[in-house]
Design a protein around this motif. Structure first.
Motif, PDB file in Angstrom:
ATOM      1  N   SER A   1       0.943  -1.270   0.013  1.00 28.14           N
ATOM      2  CA  SER A   1       0.323   0.364  -0.364  1.00 28.14           C
ATOM      3  C   SER A   1       0.795   1.321  -0.112  1.00 28.14           C
ATOM      4  CB  SER A   1      -0.570   0.068   0.917  1.00 28.14           C
ATOM      5  OG  SER A   1      -1.404   1.278   1.285  1.00 28.14           O
ATOM      6  N   ARG A   2       0.369   2.274  -0.501  1.00 31.92           N
ATOM      7  CA  ARG A   2       1.146   3.141  -0.993  1.00 31.92           C
ATOM      8  C   ARG A   2       0.585   3.944   0.183  1.00 31.92           C
ATOM      9  NH1 ARG A   2       5.316   0.487  -0.822  1.00 31.92           N
ATOM     10  NH2 ARG A   2       6.182  -0.341  -3.523  1.00 31.92           N
ATOM     11  N   VAL A   3      -0.668   3.822   0.520  1.00 36.03           N
ATOM     12  CA  VAL A   3      -1.563   5.150   1.208  1.00 36.03           C
ATOM     13  C   VAL A   3      -0.342   6.001   2.602  1.00 36.03           C
ATOM     14  CG1 VAL A   3      -3.058   5.235   3.161  1.00 36.03           C
ATOM     15  CG2 VAL A   3      -3.652   3.841   0.737  1.00 36.03           C
ATOM     16  N   ARG A   4       0.162   5.251   2.867  1.00 35.71           N
ATOM     17  CA  ARG A   4       0.585   6.060   4.504  1.00 35.71           C
ATOM     18  C   ARG A   4       1.256   7.238   3.487  1.00 35.71           C
ATOM     19  NH1 ARG A   4       1.535   1.935   9.126  1.00 35.71           N
ATOM     20  NH2 ARG A   4      -0.420   1.666   8.406  1.00 35.71           N
ATOM     21  N   VAL A   5       2.866   6.384   2.797  1.00 33.97           N
ATOM     22  CA  VAL A   5       3.406   7.363   2.588  1.00 33.97           C
ATOM     23  C   VAL A   5       3.120   8.207   1.872  1.00 33.97           C
ATOM     24  CG1 VAL A   5       3.764   6.430   0.230  1.00 33.97           C
ATOM     25  CG2 VAL A   5       5.682   6.864   1.708  1.00 33.97           C
ATOM     26  N   ALA A   6       1.920   7.834   0.637  1.00 42.76           N
ATOM     27  CA  ALA A   6       1.415   9.221  -0.127  1.00 42.76           C
ATOM     28  C   ALA A   6       0.689  10.593   1.158  1.00 42.76           C
ATOM     29  CB  ALA A   6       0.060   8.800  -0.126  1.00 42.76           C
ATOM     30  N   SER A   7       0.260   9.900   2.193  1.00 50.10           N
ATOM     31  CA  SER A   7      -0.326  11.027   2.951  1.00 50.10           C
ATOM     32  C   SER A   7       1.165  11.733   3.699  1.00 50.10           C
ATOM     33  CB  SER A   7      -0.696  10.528   4.016  1.00 50.10           C
ATOM     34  OG  SER A   7      -1.940   9.963   3.562  1.00 50.10           O
ATOM     35  N   ALA A   8       2.437  11.437   4.391  1.00 50.99           N
ATOM     36  CA  ALA A   8       3.442  11.502   4.562  1.00 50.99           C
ATOM     37  C   ALA A   8       3.789  12.618   3.352  1.00 50.99           C
ATOM     38  CB  ALA A   8       4.139  10.325   4.867  1.00 50.99           C
ATOM     39  N   LEU A   9       4.224  12.159   2.298  1.00 53.20           N
ATOM     40  CA  LEU A   9       4.751  13.306   1.579  1.00 53.20           C
ATOM     41  C   LEU A   9       4.469  14.797   1.103  1.00 53.20           C
ATOM     42  CD1 LEU A   9       5.987  10.157  -1.589  1.00 53.20           C
ATOM     43  CD2 LEU A   9       7.555  11.305   0.127  1.00 53.20           C
ATOM     44  N   ALA A  10       2.689  14.440   1.028  1.00 49.14           N
ATOM     45  CA  ALA A  10       1.820  15.632   0.834  1.00 49.14           C
ATOM     46  C   ALA A  10       2.013  16.189   1.963  1.00 49.14           C
ATOM     47  CB  ALA A  10       0.478  15.093   0.981  1.00 49.14           C
ATOM     48  N   ALA A  11       1.860  15.763   2.848  1.00 51.87           N
ATOM     49  CA  ALA A  11       2.327  16.723   4.690  1.00 51.87           C
ATOM     50  C   ALA A  11       3.711  17.457   4.175  1.00 51.87           C
ATOM     51  CB  ALA A  11       2.535  16.210   6.043  1.00 51.87           C
ATOM     52  N   THR A  12       4.850  16.927   3.514  1.00 54.78           N
ATOM     53  CA  THR A  12       6.032  17.945   3.264  1.00 54.78           C
ATOM     54  C   THR A  12       5.169  18.817   2.677  1.00 54.78           C
ATOM     55  OG1 THR A  12       6.387  17.130   1.183  1.00 54.78           O
ATOM     56  CG2 THR A  12       7.462  16.070   3.076  1.00 54.78           C
ATOM     57  N   GLY A  13       4.136  19.243   2.247  1.00 54.54           N
ATOM     58  CA  GLY A  13       3.835  20.585   1.159  1.00 54.54           C
ATOM     59  C   GLY A  13       4.238  20.149  -0.109  1.00 54.54           C
ATOM     60  N   GLY A  14       5.116  19.101  -0.348  1.00 54.69           N
ATOM     61  CA  GLY A  14       6.280  19.486  -1.686  1.00 54.69           C
ATOM     62  C   GLY A  14       4.989  18.386  -2.990  1.00 54.69           C
ATOM     63  N   VAL A  15       4.826  17.894  -2.267  1.00 55.87           N
ATOM     64  CA  VAL A  15       3.236  17.446  -3.811  1.00 55.87           C
ATOM     65  C   VAL A  15       2.715  18.194  -5.165  1.00 55.87           C
ATOM     66  CG1 VAL A  15       2.597  14.929  -4.348  1.00 55.87           C
ATOM     67  CG2 VAL A  15       3.991  15.025  -2.614  1.00 55.87           C
ATOM     68  N   HIS A  16       3.138  18.315  -5.519  1.00 54.13           N
ATOM     69  CA  HIS A  16       2.605  19.496  -6.421  1.00 54.13           C
ATOM     70  C   HIS A  16       0.908  18.807  -7.344  1.00 54.13           C
ATOM     71  CE1 HIS A  16       5.702  22.644  -6.828  1.00 54.13           C
ATOM     72  NE2 HIS A  16       4.486  22.520  -5.750  1.00 54.13           N
ATOM     73  N   ALA A  17       0.991  17.397  -7.563  1.00 52.72           N
ATOM     74  CA  ALA A  17       0.312  16.506  -7.985  1.00 52.72           C
ATOM     75  C   ALA A  17       0.834  14.967  -8.125  1.00 52.72           C
ATOM     76  CB  ALA A  17       0.777  17.069  -9.816  1.00 52.72           C
ATOM     77  N   ALA A  18      -0.074  14.199  -8.190  1.00 52.66           N
ATOM     78  CA  ALA A  18       0.147  12.616  -8.163  1.00 52.66           C
ATOM     79  C   ALA A  18      -1.064  11.599  -9.058  1.00 52.66           C
ATOM     80  CB  ALA A  18       0.267  12.068  -6.468  1.00 52.66           C
ATOM     81  N   ILE A  19      -0.303  11.101  -9.843  1.00 59.26           N
ATOM     82  CA  ILE A  19      -1.625  10.055 -10.119  1.00 59.26           C
ATOM     83  C   ILE A  19      -0.857   8.327  -9.900  1.00 59.26           C
ATOM     84  CG2 ILE A  19       0.172   9.784 -11.881  1.00 59.26           C
ATOM     85  CD1 ILE A  19      -2.070  10.165 -14.287  1.00 59.26           C
TER      86      ILE A  19
END
Lengths: 342, 342
Positions: B200-218
């Motif tokens: 699962s990439r659910v946790r890492v996706a949230s953690a990456l988004a929390a850095t404020g550095g993710v502009h887009a994802a798919i």
């Protein structure tokens, strides 16, 4: 260079021109839809699938009519909870024999039927496969927090009432399949209309719930006797249904007549239609007697037939009072896909 | 008297013993589920369908593995939005050849995989039909209001990064189908593991988004080149991918070697696996360069491979820098169900 490919093109077509929904932050076309639930509301979610040859027949229903019924099946589930429909996701499994134009007609009609109750398609899935066409709709709605009506909650002494004319869908199927090829020409037009464009019970369900008199509700898509069974099981109660009270307009009576040769057979046939397996999208409601007059008025104002058909019993038995006054155990055949094979 | 019938019994079995979810006001067994979305959160909704013979093969995946992959496919969509999975509805279309035990194994494994990310099955539908088995899952989650990550938003200069090893699913299919009968025995075990139990990439996706550095994802379930195309289209940008940077562990390299005879063919084969149609449930992210080090650290701490593979261009072109340094147009075959028939 952007190699969209036929599937992506098909999806793009399906997404294009869908009516926008309220509260849609991110609509179709991303990995998921983002939706804004209003504060103080609970989310309500249901899903229903239609499989070609099982839940509909292409020679009896057009793709657009099938789309409308798919929406109606799900709207009916939300109506049973007294919820307000808001958003839907549609998933199509498409064999060779279905054209993109047919998929579009089905989806557009589904979207129109949803829109009439305030809901919008916000996402979906498209897959090709051999085998029958199938469409699965997941419908999301909301309801004031803590105010969803469930199957549980019926109380001894409650009046049992139904909307519309349960049995109409069974009459449609029985009459249409009586000859070869199947044909709608043999079905009274009022019944055809009820089947191809089922009336929504969303508004009347909310209005009835707002009286405070609805203790429990269920949609009767399995058939009245089967769904009465579910309501009784959920509420740990029993029920007495009076055959003479079951609603039958002239179209349903005409159908029963066409399906049987003599008067006694016609009465039995009518009861079988009304109580047996029939996927009408009507509601069965358990209503506090003191609120019955108000509920009747609410339904009348909305133009919805609401008929008292019996009452809730404390004892966990289900009884049918026949036209002659005899009390019979109420059987609940229901709509059972797996019966035939066991 | 309560004529439950085989379908109702089957449904009751499917509902029994499901783990209870948080925020579930009314769970499985009523007309619809009632769910409590937390204040200040947006709802996120996705749906995905698996059809036997199309999205999985019974001789290559057990029912439980199929259920786990169905959950993973939907979890991946929510991960791409940086959302938190909460509730799911499952709809099964079941032919004769599938036993109730197999349906239960599929559903239970699906529920377990969902539960590992905090989500519970709260409703569903069961229909029998001829034709292939299919399962449709609708997954609902939530995200802090306004904080969903979408496909749009990539900016020129962003770094493009992928989780895991895209191409593994394609390698699994290619190797397993190489002989008759199809067999997993030919597939490196690390790749089998990735396919039958996708991380699962659910946790890492949230953690990456929390850095404020993710502009887009798919999520790259269509294949990296195709999904890069979607990300570029949504953001009205272009991209340069460097073949030499594409992640390939020893298992994926071994797969490419097994699929081709000489070194040049193996390199081409590896790139085809990595970029072409492959339903891995990995993420492609567009990351602000200043946040890259922090994102790398976040992924490392969670044990998730995160690899920089290229960058976002202002010009709407997609370019692959080959191992030899040549710039080639980046084709995006994707996973296209409808290609074969047109």
């Amino acid at each position: 260079m952007p190699d969209a490919g036929p599937e992506f093109e098909r999806i793009a077509q399906l997404l294009a021109g869908l009516p926008a929904g309220e509260g849609v932050v991110v609509g179709p076309g991303d990995d998921a839809a983002v939706l804004r639930v209003r504060d103080g509301r609970d989310l309500v979610a249901t899903t229903d699938a239609f499989v070609d040859g099982r839940h509909f027949q292409r020679d009896l229903l057009t793709p657009a009519e099938t789309g409308a019924r798919l929406a109606a099946a799900n709207l009916s589930d939300l109506a049973a909870m007294a919820a307000e429909p808001r958003w839907a996701l549609i998933s199509l499994v498409v064999p060779h024999g279905w054209s993109q134009a047919e998929c579009l007609m089905l989806e557009r009609a589904c979207a129109r039927t949803l829109a009439a109750d305030g809901a919008a398609i916000v996402g979906g899935n498209l897959a090709s496969a051999e085998g029958p066409f199938s469409a699965t709709l997941t419908l999301l709605g909301d309801v004031a927090r803590g105010h969803a009506v469930t199957r549980a909650g019926a109380r001894a002494g409650d009046l049992l009432a139904v909307t519309g004319f349960p049995g109409s869908a069974a009459a449609f199927v029985a009459l249409a399949l009586r000859g070869d090829p199947p044909s709608r020409a043999r079905v009274p037009s009022a019944i055809v209309e009820r089947v191809v464009a089922p009336a929504s019970r969303v508004r009347v369900a909310s209005a009835l719930a707002a009286t405070g008199g609805v203790h429990a509700a269920i949609d009767v898509s399995d058939g009245l006797a089967a769904d009465l069974g579910h309501l009784c099981d959920a509420g740990a109660v029993g029920a007495r249904i009076e055959e003479a009270l079951l609603p039958a307009d002239s179209a349903l009576q005409a159908a029963a007549q066409a399906l049987s040769k003599n008067a006694a057979g016609q009465r039995a046939q009518l009861a079988r239609l009304q109580l047996g397996a029939s996927d009408d999208y009507e509601l069965l409601l358990s209503i506090e007697p003191a609120k019955w007059a108000e509920c009747e008025r609410v339904a009348r104002e909305l133009g919805v037939p609401l008929t008292r058909v019996g009452e809730v019993l404390a004892e966990k038995v289900r009884v049918l009072v026949s036209g002659s006054g005899a009390e019979l155990p109420l059987e609940s055949p229901g709509w059972d896909h797996f019966r035939a094979r066991t």
